[in-house]
Design a protein around this motif. Structure first.
Motif, PDB file in Angstrom:
ATOM      1  N   LEU A   1       0.823  -1.208   0.000  1.00  0.00           N
ATOM      2  CA  LEU A   1       0.000   0.000   0.000  1.00  0.00           C
ATOM      3  C   LEU A   1       0.860   1.263   0.000  1.00  0.00           C
ATOM      4  O   LEU A   1       0.540   2.239  -0.695  1.00  0.00           O
ATOM      5  N   GLN A   2       1.951   1.262   0.756  1.00  0.00           N
ATOM      6  CA  GLN A   2       2.817   2.438   0.784  1.00  0.00           C
ATOM      7  C   GLN A   2       3.447   2.681  -0.590  1.00  0.00           C
ATOM      8  O   GLN A   2       3.522   3.828  -1.056  1.00  0.00           O
ATOM      9  N   ALA A   3       3.872   1.598  -1.236  1.00  0.00           N
ATOM     10  CA  ALA A   3       4.463   1.740  -2.568  1.00  0.00           C
ATOM     11  C   ALA A   3       3.436   2.263  -3.575  1.00  0.00           C
ATOM     12  O   ALA A   3       3.753   3.105  -4.423  1.00  0.00           O
ATOM     13  N   LEU A   4       2.210   1.772  -3.498  1.00  0.00           N
ATOM     14  CA  LEU A   4       1.152   2.266  -4.375  1.00  0.00           C
ATOM     15  C   LEU A   4       0.869   3.744  -4.115  1.00  0.00           C
ATOM     16  O   LEU A   4       0.735   4.543  -5.051  1.00  0.00           O
ATOM     17  N   SER A   5       0.778   4.114  -2.847  1.00  0.00           N
ATOM     18  CA  SER A   5       0.479   5.500  -2.490  1.00  0.00           C
ATOM     19  C   SER A   5       1.556   6.445  -2.991  1.00  0.00           C
ATOM     20  O   SER A   5       1.261   7.507  -3.559  1.00  0.00           O
ATOM     21  N   ASP A   6       2.816   6.040  -2.812  1.00  0.00           N
ATOM     22  CA  ASP A   6       3.926   6.903  -3.232  1.00  0.00           C
ATOM     23  C   ASP A   6       3.991   7.006  -4.754  1.00  0.00           C
ATOM     24  O   ASP A   6       4.179   8.102  -5.301  1.00  0.00           O
ATOM     25  N   GLN A   7       3.841   5.875  -5.449  1.00  0.00           N
ATOM     26  CA  GLN A   7       4.015   5.875  -6.900  1.00  0.00           C
ATOM     27  C   GLN A   7       2.897   6.619  -7.618  1.00  0.00           C
ATOM     28  O   GLN A   7       3.134   7.300  -8.619  1.00  0.00           O
ATOM     29  N   TYR A   8       1.665   6.486  -7.101  1.00  0.00           N
ATOM     30  CA  TYR A   8       0.513   7.089  -7.775  1.00  0.00           C
ATOM     31  C   TYR A   8      -0.005   8.342  -7.057  1.00  0.00           C
ATOM     32  O   TYR A   8      -1.061   8.860  -7.415  1.00  0.00           O
ATOM     33  N   HIS A   9       0.725   8.786  -6.057  1.00  0.00           N
ATOM     34  CA  HIS A   9       0.406  10.025  -5.348  1.00  0.00           C
ATOM     35  C   HIS A   9      -1.006  10.006  -4.753  1.00  0.00           C
ATOM     36  O   HIS A   9      -1.758  10.975  -4.849  1.00  0.00           O
ATOM     37  N   PHE A  10      -1.326   8.880  -4.111  1.00  0.00           N
ATOM     38  CA  PHE A  10      -2.640   8.762  -3.483  1.00  0.00           C
ATOM     39  C   PHE A  10      -2.690   9.458  -2.117  1.00  0.00           C
ATOM     40  O   PHE A  10      -3.773   9.743  -1.606  1.00  0.00           O
ATOM     41  N   ASN A  11      -1.530   9.678  -1.516  1.00  0.00           N
ATOM     42  CA  ASN A  11      -1.457  10.332  -0.205  1.00  0.00           C
ATOM     43  C   ASN A  11      -2.240   9.583   0.875  1.00  0.00           C
ATOM     44  O   ASN A  11      -2.889  10.189   1.732  1.00  0.00           O
ATOM     45  N   TRP A  12      -2.196   8.279   0.826  1.00  0.00           N
ATOM     46  CA  TRP A  12      -2.809   7.482   1.876  1.00  0.00           C
ATOM     47  C   TRP A  12      -1.972   7.574   3.149  1.00  0.00           C
ATOM     48  O   TRP A  12      -0.736   7.659   3.093  1.00  0.00           O
ATOM     49  N   GLN A  13      -2.640   7.537   4.268  1.00  0.00           N
ATOM     50  CA  GLN A  13      -1.969   7.427   5.566  1.00  0.00           C
ATOM     51  C   GLN A  13      -2.021   5.956   5.989  1.00  0.00           C
ATOM     52  O   GLN A  13      -3.083   5.449   6.348  1.00  0.00           O
ATOM     53  N   ILE A  14      -0.893   5.284   5.910  1.00  0.00           N
ATOM     54  CA  ILE A  14      -0.847   3.854   6.189  1.00  0.00           C
ATOM     55  C   ILE A  14      -0.577   3.641   7.672  1.00  0.00           C
ATOM     56  O   ILE A  14       0.456   4.074   8.195  1.00  0.00           O
ATOM     57  N   SER A  15      -1.516   2.998   8.338  1.00  0.00           N
ATOM     58  CA  SER A  15      -1.373   2.675   9.758  1.00  0.00           C
ATOM     59  C   SER A  15      -0.915   1.223   9.873  1.00  0.00           C
ATOM     60  O   SER A  15      -1.703   0.290   9.688  1.00  0.00           O
ATOM     61  N   ARG A  16       0.359   1.036  10.139  1.00  0.00           N
ATOM     62  CA  ARG A  16       0.930  -0.312  10.177  1.00  0.00           C
ATOM     63  C   ARG A  16       0.554  -1.021  11.469  1.00  0.00           C
ATOM     64  O   ARG A  16       0.541  -0.425  12.546  1.00  0.00           O
ATOM     65  N   ASN A  17       0.243  -2.304  11.340  1.00  0.00           N
ATOM     66  CA  ASN A  17      -0.077  -3.114  12.509  1.00  0.00           C
ATOM     67  C   ASN A  17       0.362  -4.549  12.245  1.00  0.00           C
ATOM     68  O   ASN A  17       0.920  -4.861  11.193  1.00  0.00           O
ATOM     69  N   GLU A  18       0.114  -5.403  13.214  1.00  0.00           N
ATOM     70  CA  GLU A  18       0.395  -6.836  13.069  1.00  0.00           C
ATOM     71  C   GLU A  18      -0.863  -7.643  13.371  1.00  0.00           C
ATOM     72  O   GLU A  18      -0.808  -8.767  13.861  1.00  0.00           O
ATOM     73  N   ASP A  19      -2.020  -7.063  13.021  1.00  0.00           N
ATOM     74  CA  ASP A  19      -3.298  -7.653  13.408  1.00  0.00           C
ATOM     75  C   ASP A  19      -3.618  -8.938  12.650  1.00  0.00           C
ATOM     76  O   ASP A  19      -4.372  -9.777  13.156  1.00  0.00           O
ATOM     77  N   TYR A  20      -3.086  -9.080  11.450  1.00  0.00           N
ATOM     78  CA  TYR A  20      -3.431 -10.240  10.637  1.00  0.00           C
ATOM     79  C   TYR A  20      -2.140 -10.917  10.199  1.00  0.00           C
ATOM     80  O   TYR A  20      -1.310 -10.314   9.515  1.00  0.00           O
ATOM     81  N   VAL A  21      -1.980 -12.171  10.596  1.00  0.00           N
ATOM     82  CA  VAL A  21      -0.767 -12.924  10.301  1.00  0.00           C
ATOM     83  C   VAL A  21      -1.124 -14.047   9.334  1.00  0.00           C
ATOM     84  O   VAL A  21      -1.776 -15.029   9.718  1.00  0.00           O
ATOM     85  N   TYR A  22      -0.725 -13.895   8.077  1.00  0.00           N
ATOM     86  CA  TYR A  22      -1.111 -14.902   7.077  1.00  0.00           C
ATOM     87  C   TYR A  22      -0.294 -14.707   5.815  1.00  0.00           C
ATOM     88  O   TYR A  22      -0.106 -13.585   5.344  1.00  0.00           O
TER      89      TYR A  22
END
Length: 262
Positions: free
Chosen positions: A218-239
């Motif tokens: 998601l961070q790579a997509l946001s940076d490359q396409y200038h989406f300006n998403w705020q990515i909140s990183r977590n470890e909630d889902y392990v898979y």
């Protein structure tokens, strides 16, 4: 080729139809008003009226009408009926399945030797349909398991649209650094599905993710396409959902998102 495409108005279907037309093929979307997916007797005459050279089956019960057992009848019965029709006419048949045939009780990465294990819902229906179409038409069916699609245009059911919705609703996008999703750019997927028409029958798994986690994607997509998403990183889902198929299929996700190399 004249290619009959079910689900041609859906997220992947539109991309496949566009790729087919761009490649010089004739793409014909399945007309549900002419042949109801649940009316199996209507399928043969309809297919004969279209006279396709191949069938790509992407259709699902996207808009439920409330008819009995509609999910199963659309996902399984329709798929098997199309396999029968394709076999009778000796047409190449591509059936699109999903990474969800594996539930998260067992982590991947999954290979062609991994036993699918979904026990309920859409994943279970697709799992049953996979077995059915390969049994009905082993000499002409290609089953393609797909991951989550990435469409920078953000249309339909895909990763970018999900992130836009999360930003609109919460001002941030929660993303686990311990989830490695099966995923690919939708135009790469569409091109691969068309190529399958000329490959040997059998099971294929189309996934571009060689090891990136959801937050980094998601961070790579946001940076490359200038989406300006705020990515909140977590470890909630392990898979680890990745699908590993050694045959040439989809390019590495990092080829489309160079930031993932870092």
């Amino acid at each position: 080729m004249k290619i009959l495409i079910t689900g041609s108005k859906g997220t992947v279907g539109q991309a496949v139809a566009h790729a087919a037309q761009t490649s010089g093929h004739i793409a014909i979307g399945w007309d549900r008003s002419a042949a109801d997916p649940l009316d199996l007797a209507s399928h043969g005459p309809y297919i004969d009226s279209v006279a396709p050279d191949a069938i790509i089956h992407l259709g699902v019960a996207a808009t439920p009408t409330g008819r009995d057992n509609e999910g199963w009848r659309t996902t399984v019965d329709w798929s098997l009926a199309l396999a029968d029709a394709a076999a009778q006419r000796k047409l190449p048949y591509v059936f699109t399945s999903t990474a969800l045939v594996f539930d998260n009780s067992v982590s991947g990465p999954f290979t062609l030797a991994s036993a699918s294990n979904a026990r309920e819902g859409y994943g279970f229906e697709k799992r049953c349909a996979e077995h059915g179409v390969l049994l009905r038409y082993p000499s002409g069916t290609r089953v393609a398991r797909l991951g989550w699609q990435i469409d920078p245009a953000g249309q339909g059911n895909n990763m970018v649209a999900h992130a836009h919705r999360e930003m609109a609703a919460h001002g941030q996008v929660g993303a686990s650094t311990r989830w490695q999703p099966a995923c690919s750019f939708i135009d790469d997927t569409a091109a691969a599905l068309l190529r399958l028409l000329a490959t040997p029958p059998g099971l294929y798994m189309l996934d571009s993710n060689r090891g990136a986690n959801f937050a980094d994607i998601l961070q790579a997509l946001s940076d490359q396409y200038h989406f300006n998403w705020q990515i909140s990183r977590n470890e909630d889902y392990v898979y680890d959902q990745r699908l590993i198929d050694p045959r040439p299929g989809l390019p590495d996700l990092a080829a489309r998102l160079p930031a993932l190399h870092g």
